[in-house]
Scaffold this active site. Structure first.
Site, short mmCIF file in Angstrom:
data_model
loop_
_atom_site.label_atom_id
_atom_site.label_comp_id
_atom_site.label_asym_id
_atom_site.label_seq_id
_atom_site.Cartn_x
_atom_site.Cartn_y
_atom_site.Cartn_z
N CYS A 261 0.92 -1.29 -0.05
CA CYS A 261 0.17 0.00 0.13
C CYS A 261 0.82 1.19 0.04
O CYS A 261 0.74 2.07 -0.86
CB CYS A 261 -0.80 0.02 1.28
SG CYS A 261 -0.40 0.18 2.85
N HIS A 309 -2.61 1.46 6.67
CA HIS A 309 -3.05 1.26 5.37
C HIS A 309 -3.09 2.73 4.82
O HIS A 309 -3.80 3.49 5.44
CB HIS A 309 -4.35 0.38 5.46
CG HIS A 309 -4.64 0.00 3.90
ND1 HIS A 309 -3.95 -0.79 3.19
CD2 HIS A 309 -5.49 0.61 2.95
CE1 HIS A 309 -4.37 -1.10 1.90
NE2 HIS A 309 -5.39 -0.09 1.82
N HIS A 321 -5.77 1.95 -4.39
CA HIS A 321 -5.08 1.23 -3.27
C HIS A 321 -4.60 -0.28 -3.59
O HIS A 321 -5.02 -0.82 -4.49
CB HIS A 321 -5.71 1.24 -1.89
CG HIS A 321 -6.64 0.35 -1.74
ND1 HIS A 321 -6.80 -0.35 -0.32
CD2 HIS A 321 -7.72 -0.10 -2.50
CE1 HIS A 321 -8.05 -1.10 -0.58
NE2 HIS A 321 -8.46 -1.24 -1.86
#
Length: 346
Positions: A261, A309, A321
């Protein structure tokens, strides 16, 4: 002889019969309930498995970000160590050359300066010749003192460089140990998640992979907004992220074949000429914080309480993402994960 007749049993009356029947049924129901409890496994329920898998993926991603941070520090320590070692080698070569020159000068002075100057003057055929030689010896003495001071200074410098190199070596070893530890944690969590997912049926697995779980590929059902075309850094970062859609999530990767990520967001802004830190918990401080209501394309959006994240906002409540291992870079709703904050890189 005594009679051994079997005692006569009295018949059960109506109330007694009903009571016995009720107790018998209750006992049977209780036994069934206990049997069912012993056989039931709450963890085997699809909902329980999905919740546990989500938790494991979150923990794995947290370990991944710690791994990324430790890797960055270890690489910095390695670069610094290499530079110090190169500089130490250069300084050591110069020091050895100065030592050799000082040794040659000392040997020459010893050979030529063995007699007392007054004796040299007395033995000299020409006083002017003596005075010339005396001036030369004085200059040589000054040079010798300067050379000695230089050697001492260089010795101190080389020693300081070696001390700094030892410090960076210790940092490197600490970073390498942290790398191994966080990699082990992440792999353990991912392996456990895989084992749990294997318990699901194909239909249950498909339901888990659906957009509500934040893990479905971007397709015609969730069209991504057109990126801004103003040529700004944000626009270029969004364009890069759109070009990465479909590439695999790769643990600890920053591209070009795959990303995790924070690796994706770092690469997106690197393509736009802006250097971002490596991890989610450092990227969130790499710009101006913005509220959820003020999001603009190119903003970094962060999730989960530990800021584990990150995605790149693209407008209309959506982001691009890299979700997790086994998935690909994709479009997903910003609301699909617990919100932690947003940053506008600068």
């Amino acid at each position: 002889m005594a009679s051994h007749r079997k005692p006569r049993q009295r018949p059960l009356r109506g109330g007694t019969v009903r009571t016995a029947a009720t107790l018998a049924l209750a006992g049977a129901a209780t036994a069934t309930a206990f049997e069912g409890t012993s056989q039931a496994d709450p963890q085997r329920a699809p909902s329980g498995i999905k919740a546990e898998v989500d938790r494991l993926y979150e923990q794995a991603e947290a370990a991944t970000e710690r791994y990324n941070g430790a890797k960055e520090k270890a690489e910095e320590a390695q670069r610094a160590l290499n530079e110090l070692r190169d500089e130490t080698a250069r300084r050591t070569d110069r020091l050895n050359a100065a030592r050799r020159a000082l040794g040659s000068l000392a040997a020459g002075q010893y050979r030529s300066g063995g007699l007392d100057p007054a004796v040299q003057l007395a033995m000299a055929d020409d006083p002017q010749d003596y005075l010339a030689r005396a001036a030369l010896l004085t200059r040589a003495g000054d040079r010798s003192a300067a050379d000695i001071a230089s050697v001492r200074r260089q010795l101190d410098e080389v020693g300081a460089l070696r001390d700094r190199a030892a410090g960076h070596l210790a940092e490197l070893r600490t970073g390498q140990a942290e790398l191994a530890a966080q990699k082990s944690v992440a792999e353990e969590k991912l392996d456990e998640a895989k084992r749990l997912l294997a318990r699901l049926t194909a239909e249950e697995r498909a339901a888990y992979e659906a957009p509500a779980g934040g893990a479905a590929p971007a397709d015609a059902r969730t069209p991504a907004p057109s990126p801004p075309s103003d040529g700004s850094r944000a626009a270029r970062a969004v364009a890069f992220a759109r070009g990465a859609i479909g590439k695999p999530y790769v643990w600890g990767a920053t591209g070009p074949g795959g990303y995790d990520c924070s690796g994706l967001t770092q690469a997106a802004y690197r393509s736009a000429g802006l250097s971002l830190p490596r991890t989610t918990y450092t990227q969130i401080n790499a710009g101006r914080r913005v509220s959820r209501d003020d999001l603009a394309p190119g903003d970094l959006v962060f999730f989960y309480p530990g800021v584990t994240h990150v995605g790149l906002y693209i407008g209309n409540g959506q982001m691009i993402h890299a979700p997790r291992p086994g998935s690909t870079v994709r479009v997903a709703p910003v609301g699909s994960m617990p919100w932690a904050g947003a940053t506008r890189p600068a």
